[in-house]
Design a protein around this motif. Structure first.
Motif, short mmCIF file in Angstrom:
data_model
loop_
_atom_site.label_atom_id
_atom_site.label_comp_id
_atom_site.label_asym_id
_atom_site.label_seq_id
_atom_site.Cartn_x
_atom_site.Cartn_y
_atom_site.Cartn_z
N UNK A 102 0.83 -1.17 -0.31
CA UNK A 102 -0.06 -0.14 -0.03
C UNK A 102 0.84 1.15 0.02
N UNK A 103 1.99 1.20 0.75
CA UNK A 103 2.89 2.43 0.78
C UNK A 103 3.59 2.64 -0.73
N UNK A 104 3.73 1.47 -1.55
CA UNK A 104 4.34 1.81 -2.73
C UNK A 104 3.30 2.17 -3.77
N UNK A 105 2.24 1.94 -3.36
CA UNK A 105 0.99 2.27 -4.26
C UNK A 105 0.79 3.98 -4.05
N UNK A 106 1.33 4.36 -3.00
CA UNK A 106 1.13 5.81 -2.63
C UNK A 106 2.29 6.52 -3.54
N UNK A 107 2.16 7.07 -4.83
CA UNK A 107 3.31 7.46 -5.92
C UNK A 107 4.11 8.65 -4.97
N UNK A 108 3.14 9.54 -4.51
CA UNK A 108 3.83 10.76 -3.60
C UNK A 108 4.78 10.17 -2.65
#
Length: 341
Positions: free
Chosen positions: A14-20
């Motif tokens: 989920x963290x990697x999915x947050x591009x920013x």
């Protein structure tokens, strides 16, 4: 056949999915790694030199001026035109760092008075003492981040320990410690800094000890709440029935299930520590002036408003650093929120 994903891998995904947040983590990591090699990138001592068919490594060893044809038995100033002429002779050569100035190197041969604006010699100019701004920023960023990481680690360790003791044992233990924390938290931290700065020479270790003494209390409240909730769970009652000691139950069973607020707040605590050190240095209560510091550069920018090249790059670097840490913290907080799929 699908394989069940562990909670840790689910959070990381989920963290990697947050591009920013992901880009911010990479950019902040790159900046920190580059700062760790500050001596190689910005140094007034050459990386390597050849003089009279012999190799020298001034970045590792100190050589006196007499070694390179000088008259004085003192450490070599490699920016001296005489020394540079010696290396310019046939058969001799010298390799400088990309920025040939250290954090405290004074450009004695500048063509303009200090603070000097950006030029070919000093890309970002010099401060009011003739020191290179780019070198001060590079070394100051490293000092700030390392100090923030040390302060975060020490404060987190104490906060988790105190919060765990309060939350797990609860009752009178929690009541007594909570009253003590209220008394300790009411002490004026800034006044203590002023008193200590008048008694001792200001330094990173004194600041680290004092800020650690007060910086753990906010985190302990979150850990205390998590332990108060998790101590009522069935797995804790089962561990007690098996005769496990309290420390083992706290370490192996309760703590891993109580780390969500700790991990989520780590980037925010790092940014707060960087801002605290910068603020204290700006007020003159931080590290000595010889230590590269972002706060000291901001103070110079305030005293030399016409020298925009001092405050503007420093403010930009500080703003970028804090923004990256905030984006990382927000991404980590959202990734650990179980309400989000």
């Amino acid at each position: 056949m699908s394989v069940a994903m562990t909670p840790g891998r689910r959070v990381w995904r989920r963290f990697k999915g947050n591009q920013r947040a992901w880009v911010s983590l990479w950019l902040f990591g790159l900046m920190f790694v580059v700062s760790l090699f500050a001596e190689v990138l910005s140094n007034d001592r050459p990386l390597a030199a050849r003089y009279h068919d012999q190799l020298y490594f001034p970045i590792l060893f100190q050589y006196n001026e007499t070694v390179f044809g000088g008259d004085f038995d003192t450490p070599t100033d490699y920016l001296d035109p005489f020394i540079q002429d010696q290396f310019a002779r046939p058969g001799n050569w010298v390799v400088f760092a990309p920025n040939p100035y250290g954090s405290n190197t004074v450009n004695q041969f500048a063509s303009r008075p200090n603070p000097a604006p950006p030029s070919e010699d000093n890309v970002l100019g010099t401060d009011d003492r003739g020191r290179d701004i780019l070198a001060r920023l590079l070394y100051g960023f490293r000092v700030s981040v390392l100090f923030a990481l040390a302060l975060t680690a020490s404060g987190t360790l104490i906060g988790v320990l105190m919060g765990a003791i309060q939350g797990y044992f609860a009752g009178k233990t929690d009541l007594v410690l909570q009253r003590l924390l209220e008394v300790w938290g009411s002490l004026p931290e800034l006044y203590l800094l002023i008193i200590l700065s008048s008694l001792f020479n200001p330094g990173l270790w004194i600041l680290l000890l004092l800020l650690t003494a007060f910086g753990w209390m906010g985190l302990s409240d979150y850990v205390r709440a998590e332990f108060l909730r998790n101590r009522q769970m069935d797995y804790v009652a089962a561990a007690r029935s098996l005769g496990l000691p309290n420390w083992q139950i706290m370490w192996r069973h309760v703590l891993p299930n109580s780390l969500t607020p700790v991990l989520a707040f780590l980037p925010f605590r790092v940014s707060s520590a960087i801002l605290a050190l910068t603020s204290l240095d700006f007020l003159g209560l931080g590290v000595p002036s010889s230590t590269p510091s972002l706060g000291e550069l901001l103070a110079q920018g305030k005293d030399n408003l016409d020298a925009w090249w001092i405050a503007l790059p420093t403010f930009g670097l500080l703003t970028l650093t804090l923004l990256l840490l905030i984006f990382i913290g927000e991404g980590l907080r959202d990734a650990m929120d179980t309400r989000k799929g």
